[in-house]
Design a protein around this motif. Structure first.
Motif, PDB file in Angstrom:
ATOM      1  N   GLY A   1      43.835  33.993 -46.936  1.00 54.28           N
ATOM      2  CA  GLY A   1      42.741  33.221 -47.517  1.00 54.28           C
ATOM      3  C   GLY A   1      42.325  33.695 -48.891  1.00 54.28           C
ATOM      4  N   LEU A   2      43.314  34.016 -49.751  1.00 50.96           N
ATOM      5  CA  LEU A   2      43.013  34.514 -51.094  1.00 50.96           C
ATOM      6  C   LEU A   2      43.179  33.416 -52.142  1.00 50.96           C
ATOM      7  CD1 LEU A   2      44.954  37.909 -50.932  1.00 50.96           C
ATOM      8  CD2 LEU A   2      42.487  37.594 -50.746  1.00 50.96           C
ATOM      9  N   CYS A   3      42.301  33.435 -53.136  1.00 45.19           N
ATOM     10  CA  CYS A   3      42.445  32.513 -54.267  1.00 45.19           C
ATOM     11  C   CYS A   3      43.660  32.903 -55.105  1.00 45.19           C
ATOM     12  CB  CYS A   3      41.220  32.584 -55.180  1.00 45.19           C
ATOM     13  SG  CYS A   3      39.738  31.833 -54.527  1.00 45.19           S
ATOM     14  N   GLU A   4      44.209  31.918 -55.796  1.00 48.95           N
ATOM     15  CA  GLU A   4      45.190  32.221 -56.834  1.00 48.95           C
ATOM     16  C   GLU A   4      44.477  33.031 -57.903  1.00 48.95           C
ATOM     17  OE1 GLU A   4      47.380  31.499 -60.563  1.00 48.95           O
ATOM     18  OE2 GLU A   4      45.497  30.498 -60.077  1.00 48.95           O
ATOM     19  N   ARG A   5      45.112  34.078 -58.395  1.00 45.13           N
ATOM     20  CA  ARG A   5      44.448  35.039 -59.273  1.00 45.13           C
ATOM     21  C   ARG A   5      43.829  34.381 -60.501  1.00 45.13           C
ATOM     22  NH1 ARG A   5      47.527  40.344 -61.260  1.00 45.13           N
ATOM     23  NH2 ARG A   5      49.164  38.820 -61.650  1.00 45.13           N
ATOM     24  N   ASN A   6      44.561  33.475 -61.125  1.00 49.41           N
ATOM     25  CA  ASN A   6      44.045  32.885 -62.348  1.00 49.41           C
ATOM     26  C   ASN A   6      42.872  31.941 -62.082  1.00 49.41           C
ATOM     27  OD1 ASN A   6      45.987  34.362 -63.547  1.00 49.41           O
ATOM     28  ND2 ASN A   6      47.218  32.659 -64.278  1.00 49.41           N
TER      29      ASN A   6
END
Length: 214
Positions: A176-181
């Protein structure tokens, strides 16, 4: 990517940034805001709290007045909304008097303070032409906040090139992690408070430790 690619950064600024531990555009992007000023929310004048950032909207009761005393220029005015009024004062900004007129409806941001008589006023408020969320950075002495913000705006246009995504899609989905950018863009230039909270809550793991320290 080198900081020298950014407009407005010469040898002196490079040295200041280096002393602050910022040597690359990646380093710059990893300087997370210490807080935010939200001008998307308009506060009624009667609800202003001393020392708390606010954005107000109202009508100028009269044309600004300019006075000079011991080398200091002071422009004063008063803003009124349906709940009340508040004095405005700008020090050493004489051009303000030429930009504002009686009955102008304007939006201002700033921090209300009490004068010696205990009355609330806005010192050197900033005129807002649009409502947005501004990041506030804790900077090393000697680095102007306005210049730093402009460098960050430029750095964000290079985000994909200098900070390519490193986590596979399936791993990001699994945890459940966002894309870094996405996280970095929303943290430095939030589209809304909801988007900011999402980016902070499920940020890419490369930002996780930094966010936890805030």
């Amino acid at each position: 990517m080198e900081l020298s690619k950014l407009r407005g950064i010469g040898p002196a600024r490079l040295e200041q940034l280096k002393k602050a531990g910022i040597e690359t555009i990646y380093d710059l992007l990893m300087v997370l805001p210490a807080g935010y000023h939200d001008t998307t929310v308009i506060t009624p004048i009667q609800d202003l709290i001393p020392g708390e950032f606010c954005c107000v909207k109202g009508r100028l009761k009269a044309a600004p007045k300019t006075a000079h005393f011991r080398g200091i220029t002071r422009v004063t005015a008063s803003l009124k909304d349906v709940t009340g009024s508040i004095p405005l004062i700008w020090f050493n900004q004489p051009w303000v008097a030429n930009q504002l007129n009686e009955n102008d409806v304007i939006m201002l941001s700033g921090i209300p303070e009490r004068d010696k008589q205990g009355r609330l006023r806005l010192n050197s408020p900033k005129r807002e032409l649009e409502q947005k969320i501004y990041p506030v950075y804790k900077l090393t002495a000697g680095i102007p906040a306005a210049a730093f913000s402009k460098w960050m705006e430029q750095a964000l246009t290079m985000l994909d090139a200098c900070c390519p995504e490193s986590l596979p899609y399936d791993i990001r989905m699994r945890y459940g992690l966002c894309e870094r950018n996405f996280s970095l863009r929303q943290i430095h230039c939030p589209e809304s408070m909801d988007a900011l909270h999402i980016a902070q809550r499920i940020a890419h793991r490369s930002l996780y430790n930094k966010l936890c320290k805030r």
